[in-house]
Design a protein around this motif. Structure first.
Motif, PDB file in Angstrom:
ATOM      1  N   ARG A   2       0.861  -1.182   0.000  1.00 32.05           N
ATOM      2  CA  ARG A   2       0.000   0.000   0.000  1.00 32.05           C
ATOM      3  C   ARG A   2       0.899   1.233   0.000  1.00 32.05           C
ATOM      4  O   ARG A   2       2.058   1.182   0.424  1.00 32.05           O
ATOM      5  N   ASN A   3       0.355   2.356  -0.454  1.00 24.18           N
ATOM      6  CA  ASN A   3       1.108   3.603  -0.453  1.00 24.18           C
ATOM      7  C   ASN A   3       1.254   4.122   0.966  1.00 24.18           C
ATOM      8  O   ASN A   3       0.316   4.057   1.766  1.00 24.18           O
ATOM      9  N   GLY A  52      -2.741   0.069  -3.408  1.00 24.27           N
ATOM     10  CA  GLY A  52      -2.734   1.494  -3.711  1.00 24.27           C
ATOM     11  C   GLY A  52      -3.016   2.293  -2.456  1.00 24.27           C
ATOM     12  O   GLY A  52      -2.113   2.632  -1.701  1.00 24.27           O
ATOM     13  N   THR A  53      -4.282   2.566  -2.204  1.00 21.45           N
ATOM     14  CA  THR A  53      -4.673   3.334  -1.025  1.00 21.45           C
ATOM     15  C   THR A  53      -4.436   2.540   0.253  1.00 21.45           C
ATOM     16  O   THR A  53      -4.420   1.318   0.249  1.00 21.45           O
ATOM     17  N   PRO A  59       6.920   2.340   0.110  1.00 19.62           N
ATOM     18  CA  PRO A  59       5.648   1.635   0.264  1.00 19.62           C
ATOM     19  C   PRO A  59       5.655   0.750   1.500  1.00 19.62           C
ATOM     20  O   PRO A  59       6.700   0.293   1.960  1.00 19.62           O
ATOM     21  N   GLY A 118       4.120   9.572   1.904  1.00 22.88           N
ATOM     22  CA  GLY A 118       4.786   9.611   0.616  1.00 22.88           C
ATOM     23  C   GLY A 118       6.129   8.914   0.593  1.00 22.88           C
ATOM     24  O   GLY A 118       6.855   8.978  -0.403  1.00 22.88           O
ATOM     25  N   SER A 165       8.775   1.804  -4.825  1.00 23.24           N
ATOM     26  CA  SER A 165       7.358   1.769  -5.156  1.00 23.24           C
ATOM     27  C   SER A 165       6.972   0.349  -5.541  1.00 23.24           C
ATOM     28  O   SER A 165       7.829  -0.502  -5.838  1.00 23.24           O
ATOM     29  N   TYR A 166       5.662   0.108  -5.564  1.00 25.17           N
ATOM     30  CA  TYR A 166       5.178  -1.177  -6.058  1.00 25.17           C
ATOM     31  C   TYR A 166       5.567  -1.353  -7.520  1.00 25.17           C
ATOM     32  O   TYR A 166       5.929  -2.464  -7.939  1.00 25.17           O
ATOM     33  N   THR A 203       7.218  -0.786   6.500  1.00 20.59           N
ATOM     34  CA  THR A 203       8.102  -0.846   5.342  1.00 20.59           C
ATOM     35  C   THR A 203       8.979  -2.076   5.477  1.00 20.59           C
ATOM     36  O   THR A 203       9.168  -2.618   6.582  1.00 20.59           O
ATOM     37  N   ASP A 210      -1.036  -5.106  -5.108  1.00 24.16           N
ATOM     38  CA  ASP A 210      -1.021  -3.688  -4.749  1.00 24.16           C
ATOM     39  C   ASP A 210      -2.419  -3.210  -4.388  1.00 24.16           C
ATOM     40  O   ASP A 210      -3.355  -3.364  -5.176  1.00 24.16           O
TER      41      ASP A 210
END
Length: 257
Positions: free
Chosen positions: A19-20, A156-157, A27, A24, A207-208, A176, A154
């Motif tokens: 997930r993000n 995402g949110t 991931p 920022g 990132s993913y 992480t 993934d």
């Protein structure tokens, strides 16, 4: 023939759910702590997953894939994620939290994914379950030998709900990859050899998308660690060209599953 060669590996699938990060940063990935009473990896922090079921193979056969074995393993990854964590991955639809909660209840009742998909009107999108690695540590010190395929998925949110399967899992948490390794170094988490090596690999991705790109660039092959003597000390090793930044560890520091 040795005892290890006579033992049959148990097919299994595990999924690294991304997930993000809210800030920022790198991931986050989902990890679970297995109940201490579990025969395999009891008390260890791992990725969600479990053994392949006959129902997974039956559904793969119904889907008519060119590679039913691979499809069955991806189905197992979807099923285990829903069962152990309450997350729906590899689904074409975008279900609500209430729908996912209902689907999990149905899965726990039936023990199979196919009736859940039918009841919820869902379809699988297994391209979202990306092959990452495969480990088959054939070691007589391990009580059960699992031939485990690792996948990436993934979300995402980060706006998702988690629910523990308290028969196998005592804790679910986002971290992480680097954070998990740091916690293990502080003695806050226990990691078996494959999990540590995969976390080290995952820690290199910003990132993913980066993780998926490497997974697609490096063909998955079965990794079977072996022991090697170095100056009178035994080390556990894996191939140096399989995408892992660390390919060995002294046997004395390897956690037993």
């Amino acid at each position: 023939m040795s005892e290890t060669e006579q033992r049959t590996s148990i097919p299994a699938a595990t999924v690294v759910v991304f997930r993000n990060a809210a800030d920022g940063g790198p991931p986050e990935i989902l990890m679970t702590v297995r109940a201490k009473a579990m025969t395999f990896a009891g008390g260890m922090a791992v990725f969600p997953g479990g053994r392949l079921d006959n129902a997974d193979r039956d559904l793969a056969a119904r889907l008519g894939s060119d590679d039913e074995d691979e499809t069955a393993h991806r189905i197992a990854a979807v099923r285990e994620a829903l069962e152990e964590t309450g997350l729906a991955v590899g689904i074409a639809q975008q279900p609500t939290a209430d729908e996912v909660r209902r689907a999990r209840e149905l899965l726990l009742e039936s023990g199979a994914l196919a009736p859940v998909l039918e009841a919820m009107g869902w379809t699988l999108e297994l391209d979202r379950i990306v092959p990452f690695a495969r480990w088959n540590p054939r070691n007589e010190r391990i009580p059960r030998i699992f031939d485990t395929r690792f996948y990436l998925a993934d979300l995402g949110t980060g706006a998702v709900e988690l629910e523990i399967d308290d028969t196998e899992t005592t804790h679910l948490f986002w971290t992480t990859a680097a954070g998990a390794l740091e916690a293990a170094d502080r003695g806050e988490l226990a990691l078996i050899f494959p999990t540590r090596r995969n976390l080290e690999r995952l820690a290199g991705f910003a990132s993913y998308a980066e993780a998926r790109a490497q997974a697609e660039a490096i063909p998955v092959r079965t990794i079977t660690p072996w022991m090697e003597d170095r100056g009178g000390e035994t080390w556990l090793r894996i191939p140096s060209d399989a995408g892992y930044p660390v390919d060995s560890e002294p046997l004395t520091s390897v956690a037993r599953g």
